[in-house]
Write a protein that holds these residues in place. Sequence first.
Motif, PDB file in Angstrom:
ATOM      1  N   GLN A  48       0.867   1.703  -0.758  1.00 30.32           N
ATOM      2  CA  GLN A  48      -0.132   0.779  -1.324  1.00 30.32           C
ATOM      3  C   GLN A  48       0.031   0.663  -2.845  1.00 30.32           C
ATOM      4  OE1 GLN A  48      -3.596   2.645   0.898  1.00 30.32           O
ATOM      5  NE2 GLN A  48      -4.415   0.601   0.614  1.00 30.32           N
ATOM      6  N   ILE A  49       0.282   1.795  -3.493  1.00 33.72           N
ATOM      7  CA  ILE A  49       0.458   1.790  -4.953  1.00 33.72           C
ATOM      8  C   ILE A  49       1.696   0.988  -5.328  1.00 33.72           C
ATOM      9  CG2 ILE A  49       1.045   3.231  -6.953  1.00 33.72           C
ATOM     10  CD1 ILE A  49      -0.771   5.410  -5.722  1.00 33.72           C
ATOM     11  N   ARG A  50       2.797   1.262  -4.627  1.00 34.68           N
ATOM     12  CA  ARG A  50       4.050   0.578  -4.949  1.00 34.68           C
ATOM     13  C   ARG A  50       3.930  -0.930  -4.770  1.00 34.68           C
ATOM     14  NH1 ARG A  50       7.863   2.855  -1.197  1.00 34.68           N
ATOM     15  NH2 ARG A  50       6.828   4.840  -1.505  1.00 34.68           N
ATOM     16  N   SER A  51       3.210  -1.343  -3.703  1.00 36.72           N
ATOM     17  CA  SER A  51       3.124  -2.787  -3.452  1.00 36.72           C
ATOM     18  C   SER A  51       2.264  -3.486  -4.506  1.00 36.72           C
ATOM     19  CB  SER A  51       2.607  -3.050  -2.039  1.00 36.72           C
ATOM     20  OG  SER A  51       1.240  -2.733  -1.974  1.00 36.72           O
ATOM     21  N   GLY A  52       1.423  -2.724  -5.205  1.00 37.96           N
ATOM     22  CA  GLY A  52       0.597  -3.352  -6.234  1.00 37.96           C
ATOM     23  C   GLY A  52       1.137  -3.147  -7.632  1.00 37.96           C
ATOM     24  N   TYR A  53       2.276  -2.480  -7.724  1.00 33.40           N
ATOM     25  CA  TYR A  53       2.802  -2.134  -9.052  1.00 33.40           C
ATOM     26  C   TYR A  53       3.970  -3.016  -9.460  1.00 33.40           C
ATOM     27  CZ  TYR A  53       4.882   0.337 -12.928  1.00 33.40           C
ATOM     28  OH  TYR A  53       5.408   0.633 -14.156  1.00 33.40           O
ATOM     29  N   PHE A  70      -4.237   1.165 -23.804  1.00 28.92           N
ATOM     30  CA  PHE A  70      -5.072   1.429 -22.625  1.00 28.92           C
ATOM     31  C   PHE A  70      -5.778   2.753 -22.788  1.00 28.92           C
ATOM     32  CE2 PHE A  70      -1.581  -1.048 -20.603  1.00 28.92           C
ATOM     33  CZ  PHE A  70      -2.340  -2.036 -20.016  1.00 28.92           C
ATOM     34  N   HIS A  71      -6.858   2.917 -22.070  1.00 26.17           N
ATOM     35  CA  HIS A  71      -7.356   4.272 -21.904  1.00 26.17           C
ATOM     36  C   HIS A  71      -7.939   4.396 -20.505  1.00 26.17           C
ATOM     37  CE1 HIS A  71     -11.818   3.975 -22.269  1.00 26.17           C
ATOM     38  NE2 HIS A  71     -11.452   2.771 -22.566  1.00 26.17           N
ATOM     39  N   THR A  72      -7.926   5.614 -19.987  1.00 22.08           N
ATOM     40  CA  THR A  72      -8.397   5.854 -18.622  1.00 22.08           C
ATOM     41  C   THR A  72      -9.780   6.481 -18.684  1.00 22.08           C
ATOM     42  OG1 THR A  72      -6.120   6.223 -17.946  1.00 22.08           O
ATOM     43  CG2 THR A  72      -7.814   7.016 -16.454  1.00 22.08           C
ATOM     44  N   ASN A  73     -10.780   5.795 -18.120  1.00 24.05           N
ATOM     45  CA  ASN A  73     -12.130   6.379 -18.078  1.00 24.05           C
ATOM     46  C   ASN A  73     -12.201   7.481 -17.028  1.00 24.05           C
ATOM     47  OD1 ASN A  73     -13.180   4.680 -20.097  1.00 24.05           O
ATOM     48  ND2 ASN A  73     -13.433   3.033 -18.602  1.00 24.05           N
ATOM     49  N   GLN A 203      -3.611  -4.454 -13.825  1.00 18.89           N
ATOM     50  CA  GLN A 203      -3.279  -4.010 -12.466  1.00 18.89           C
ATOM     51  C   GLN A 203      -2.179  -2.943 -12.496  1.00 18.89           C
ATOM     52  OE1 GLN A 203      -2.699  -7.014  -9.476  1.00 18.89           O
ATOM     53  NE2 GLN A 203      -1.441  -5.675  -8.206  1.00 18.89           N
ATOM     54  N   SER A 204      -1.143  -3.171 -13.296  1.00 15.51           N
ATOM     55  CA  SER A 204      -0.057  -2.188 -13.395  1.00 15.51           C
ATOM     56  C   SER A 204      -0.578  -0.855 -13.901  1.00 15.51           C
ATOM     57  CB  SER A 204       1.018  -2.674 -14.360  1.00 15.51           C
ATOM     58  OG  SER A 204       1.606  -3.833 -13.866  1.00 15.51           O
ATOM     59  N   GLU A 205      -1.417  -0.923 -14.927  1.00 11.34           N
ATOM     60  CA  GLU A 205      -1.949   0.305 -15.510  1.00 11.34           C
ATOM     61  C   GLU A 205      -2.865   1.016 -14.508  1.00 11.34           C
ATOM     62  OE1 GLU A 205      -1.125   1.969 -17.955  1.00 11.34           O
ATOM     63  OE2 GLU A 205      -2.805   3.340 -18.251  1.00 11.34           O
ATOM     64  N   ALA A 206      -3.619   0.237 -13.731  1.00 15.83           N
ATOM     65  CA  ALA A 206      -4.487   0.827 -12.708  1.00 15.83           C
ATOM     66  C   ALA A 206      -3.643   1.565 -11.664  1.00 15.83           C
ATOM     67  CB  ALA A 206      -5.336  -0.255 -12.047  1.00 15.83           C
ATOM     68  N   MET A 207      -2.553   0.942 -11.244  1.00 15.25           N
ATOM     69  CA  MET A 207      -1.684   1.564 -10.238  1.00 15.25           C
ATOM     70  C   MET A 207      -1.043   2.834 -10.794  1.00 15.25           C
ATOM     71  SD  MET A 207      -2.079  -0.043  -7.529  1.00 15.25           S
ATOM     72  CE  MET A 207      -3.217  -1.384  -7.342  1.00 15.25           C
ATOM     73  N   ARG A 208      -0.667   2.779 -12.072  1.00 20.54           N
ATOM     74  CA  ARG A 208      -0.084   3.955 -12.707  1.00 20.54           C
ATOM     75  C   ARG A 208      -1.113   5.095 -12.735  1.00 20.54           C
ATOM     76  NH1 ARG A 208       0.036   6.938 -16.486  1.00 20.54           N
ATOM     77  NH2 ARG A 208      -1.775   5.957 -17.437  1.00 20.54           N
TER      78      ARG A 208
END
Length: 219
Positions: A48-53, A70-73, A203-208
């Motif tokens: 799922q991660i790969r398909s969205g990255y 970016f920052h991660t909450n 989206q990329s950062e979310a998947m990462r």
Amino acid sequence: KKTGVCRQIESMASISMWLLLPLMLLIPQGTTASNLGRPSIRKLLAIQIRSGYEPIRPGVVCSSCLISFFHTNFVRPNNEKVSLSELKVRTREYPASARDKIRMLQFGVRAKTSFENYTESIGSSYASRYTYIGTAIRINDRVHVGMLSADIGAYLVQKYRVFNKQECWRVLWILWKKCKNKQVRERRGFTANELNNIKMALQSEAMRALNSSLIQIHD
Ligand SMILES: *[C@@H]1O[C@H](CO)[C@@H](O)[C@H](O)[C@H]1NC(C)=O
Ligand SMILES: *[C@@H]1O[C@H](CO)[C@@H](O)[C@H](O)[C@H]1NC(C)=O
């Protein structure tokens, strides 16, 4: 001569077959079915991660691009095994669509389901995105759930419209008019194309971010 060897091998094969048979019967069928052929939740989440990255395009993240950083909450892994009788109670906190899909598993034996969604907001100087992905598998009378959720933010770069403006003034009262071009910078919003690039980068950062917690999911 050849046929003799062949027959020998054949009979050896059938002897070993007879020796193996009791061993094969000893392995409980349930174990082979659920452990060896069982789909791995972590692997399914990785798919799922790969398909969205997709790697972020150049020119999107830098101090003068669209996103300065970016920052991660938070990134939250959820990993649990729930008995069918508890399914309703234990899935109460899941997002509605995930909850409905997980609860459907009580009607099928060895079924699996996956779910994902996100919400995002893009302001003039800050954007955020909450994302979740998940997979649930029913194994006998339990449902195994693996879910990753992340909330990330991005600081956006103010964009300007730059144009030339003519500035004029009068010399010697009204006899002469003198003019000069002056460069003016005016704040502007993001274009549709820029917004699209920001969304894709979120989206990329979310998947990462989700990927960084994948290791905490166990089958
Ligand atoms: C995904 O999220 C959007 C926005 O919150 C919502 O409108 C939509 O119904 C959701 N889709 C699913 C499948 O949950
Ligand atoms: C996810 O993490 C693995 C292991 O750390 C890494 O090899 C892979 O490239 C990562 N994938 C993404 C989309 O970040």
